[in-house]
Design a protein around this motif. Structure first.
Motif, PDB file in Angstrom:
ATOM      1  N   PRO A  61      51.213  12.087  10.749  1.00 31.57           N
ATOM      2  CA  PRO A  61      50.387  11.124  11.483  1.00 31.57           C
ATOM      3  C   PRO A  61      49.286  10.538  10.599  1.00 31.57           C
ATOM      4  CG  PRO A  61      50.609  13.203  12.674  1.00 31.57           C
ATOM      5  CD  PRO A  61      51.090  13.445  11.280  1.00 31.57           C
ATOM      6  N   SER A  63      46.167   7.100  10.445  1.00 29.74           N
ATOM      7  CA  SER A  63      45.380   6.162  11.235  1.00 29.74           C
ATOM      8  C   SER A  63      46.067   4.811  11.353  1.00 29.74           C
ATOM      9  CB  SER A  63      43.996   5.980  10.608  1.00 29.74           C
ATOM     10  OG  SER A  63      43.256   4.973  11.264  1.00 29.74           O
ATOM     11  N   LYS A  64      46.662   4.331  10.263  1.00 31.00           N
ATOM     12  CA  LYS A  64      47.332   3.033  10.273  1.00 31.00           C
ATOM     13  C   LYS A  64      48.847   3.170  10.286  1.00 31.00           C
ATOM     14  CE  LYS A  64      43.542   0.806   7.758  1.00 31.00           C
ATOM     15  NZ  LYS A  64      43.163   0.051   6.534  1.00 31.00           N
ATOM     16  N   THR A  66      52.244   6.042  10.406  1.00 29.80           N
ATOM     17  CA  THR A  66      52.763   7.398  10.601  1.00 29.80           C
ATOM     18  C   THR A  66      54.152   7.490   9.982  1.00 29.80           C
ATOM     19  OG1 THR A  66      51.505   7.840  12.620  1.00 29.80           O
ATOM     20  CG2 THR A  66      53.530   9.084  12.305  1.00 29.80           C
ATOM     21  N   HIS A  86      50.660   1.386  13.336  1.00 30.85           N
ATOM     22  CA  HIS A  86      49.934   1.360  14.598  1.00 30.85           C
ATOM     23  C   HIS A  86      49.105   0.077  14.717  1.00 30.85           C
ATOM     24  CE1 HIS A  86      51.105   5.492  15.275  1.00 30.85           C
ATOM     25  NE2 HIS A  86      50.637   5.822  14.080  1.00 30.85           N
ATOM     26  N   GLY A  88      46.027   0.209  16.414  1.00 31.25           N
ATOM     27  CA  GLY A  88      44.738   0.654  16.932  1.00 31.25           C
ATOM     28  C   GLY A  88      43.589  -0.243  16.515  1.00 31.25           C
ATOM     29  N   ARG A 134      47.835   5.070  19.420  1.00 35.68           N
ATOM     30  CA  ARG A 134      48.487   5.808  18.335  1.00 35.68           C
ATOM     31  C   ARG A 134      49.309   6.963  18.890  1.00 35.68           C
ATOM     32  NH1 ARG A 134      43.233   4.575  16.208  1.00 35.68           N
ATOM     33  NH2 ARG A 134      43.334   3.408  14.252  1.00 35.68           N
ATOM     34  N   ASN A 137      52.461   5.699  20.753  1.00 37.41           N
ATOM     35  CA  ASN A 137      53.521   5.251  19.849  1.00 37.41           C
ATOM     36  C   ASN A 137      54.322   6.438  19.312  1.00 37.41           C
ATOM     37  OD1 ASN A 137      52.766   2.578  20.142  1.00 37.41           O
ATOM     38  ND2 ASN A 137      51.440   2.586  18.353  1.00 37.41           N
ATOM     39  N   ASP A 267      39.075   5.986   9.505  1.00 34.52           N
ATOM     40  CA  ASP A 267      40.465   6.433   9.552  1.00 34.52           C
ATOM     41  C   ASP A 267      40.567   7.947   9.637  1.00 34.52           C
ATOM     42  OD1 ASP A 267      41.284   3.808   9.409  1.00 34.52           O
ATOM     43  OD2 ASP A 267      41.438   3.806   7.229  1.00 34.52           O
TER      44      ASP A 267
END
Length: 429
Positions: A61, A63-64, A66, A86, A88, A134, A137, A267
């Protein structure tokens, strides 16, 4: 490319097959295309006693982005790989825009509005919409892959386990700091923070060294805020000089580095805030969940000589990583979350006044914006995503096409897919 998922006529997952085998089954009429992304075929018969090889679903996983990988632990082969982008950050920006519009509207002296505050309750475990997106998804793709592949276990990059203490409960003193994973956690954090480039010259794809911004010879510490990355020539040239002296002729670089040192870790905070929530949701799937640290992931990848990317990081998550990982010929599926459109019924202008009303119907003639179609017209053959109009003329790229020429290839599901480096036309809004 990745293997093709196979299900029987009772929708039970079977062993994924090579694309050539799937092509042969389709040509012989023994199977039909069930889904385009990820590519799945359905057999036209029921397999009574299938001999399936259990797969492990591995998640890295971020932040932007995965990383997702399906690994056969028996032979070490990566069966499927994907990188999920993602949205987010876009959700956070949309919420900020909506907040600004509402504040502007309420500050105007148009009519009295009773103030509302402290009248909303948040349920236990509530997360901001950008973080919830996130998790949703990842959770959706885990459920989808479990329907198409015989997955027996899940591995997630979660926390740092004290492996030295597990292996040697009596470890003490300096021996505790000199374990196998020494330095991997800090180096991985610095690589992410400084985007894997030299802070002084900006070079990439070169060996990088940990550099003290304020030299230790002049009282500098080993705190993370005092560490950066530098290539060997820059590190040698700086030596024990103060950074202000070393970058006297490069004031813009000095300003950038000092500003980046104080940069908030958005992040890292996003991943830290969602990792345990994701762990709880994965346990609800009903499969055994294994956890591993980021340092262990990098150690596994380094020991196997694999390049750095999201899906290979995912394949190296956890202790149950085969000694040899076979990734030859694997082309990851790039998945970008796009959402399902907007819920608001009108679009405001910059002053907060409505300027455009949204269509009441989301579909027209059986199509909706974002559907992937193939159009065979007298002017040629086109393929991509469409934007519907409430008239018999849909937009496909830069061309208007009548719906009678269209054939739906993949229904809009809130994601955009990229395979073999070809990016399909995004939906027009």
């Amino acid at each position: 490319m990745s293997n093709v998922f196979v299900i029987d006529s009772d929708y039970k997952p079977l062993n994924p097959v090579h694309p050539a085998r799937a092509r042969l089954l389709l040509t012989q009429g023994k199977a039909a295309v069930f889904r385009r992304y990820p590519f799945t075929i359905v057999l036209k018969r029921v397999v009574e006693q299938p001999e399936v090889q259990p797969l492990r679903l591995k998640l890295d996983p971020g932040s932007k982005t995965t990383g997702i990988a399906l690994v056969n632990e028996g032979n070490g082969k990566i069966v499927f790989a994907a990188e999920l982008e993602h949205r987010g950050h876009k959700i956070k920006g949309s919420l900020d825009d909506r907040r600004a519009v509402r504040r502007n509207r309420r500050n105007r002296k148009t009519r009295y509005r009773k103030p509302r505050y402290l009248n909303r309750r948040r349920k236990k475990g509530w997360l901001p919409p950008s973080l919830e997106s996130r998790l949703a998804n990842i959770q959706m793709w885990v459920a989808r892959l479990c329907r198409y592949a015989p997955i027996a276990a899940i591995s997630q990059e979660l926390v740092k386990f004290d492996l030295q203490l597990i292996e040697n409960p009596d470890i003490t003193g300096i021996e505790y700091q000199q374990g196998t994973l020494q330095g991997y956690e800090i180096r991985e954090f610095l690589l992410e923070k400084w985007e894997r480039r030299c802070a002084y010259c900006g070079k990439q794809n070169v060996p990088l060294q940990v550099e003290h911004i304020h030299p230790r010879a002049h009282g500098g510490t080993n705190r993370i805020s005092n560490l950066t990355l530098a290539c060997e020539p820059c590190n040698t040239a700086k030596g024990t000089q103060d950074i202000a002296v070393f970058l006297t002729k490069k004031p813009d670089v000095l300003t950038r580095i000092l500003a980046h040192v104080k940069k908030p870790l958005k992040d890292a905070a996003a991943v830290n805030a969602t990792r345990f929530a994701l762990f709880e949701r994965l346990k609800a799937v009903g499969l055994p969940v294994e956890c591993g640290s980021g340092g262990l992931t990098k150690y596994n990848r380094t020991m196997r000589g694999l390049p750095k990317n999201h899906w290979l990081d995912a394949s190296c998550v956890g202790m149950n990583t085969p000694v040899t990982l076979s990734h030859k010929g694997i082309v990851p599926l790039r998945i970008a979350a796009t959402g399902h459109g907007r819920r608001r019924m009108c679009v405001p202008d910059e002053f907060g006044f409505p300027k455009q009303h949204k269509a009441r119907k989301k579909t027209f003639l059986g199509y909706q914006t974002g559907d992937m179609v193939k159009a065979i017209t007298p002017k040629g053959t086109f393929e991509g995503r469409i934007a519907i109009r409430h008239r018999p003329s849909f937009r496909l790229g830069k061309v208007d096409i009548h719906p009678k020429y269209l054939r739906c290839v993949h229904r809009s599901d809130g994601y955009e897919y990229i395979q073999k480096g070809v990016r399909h036309a995004p939906p027009h809004v």
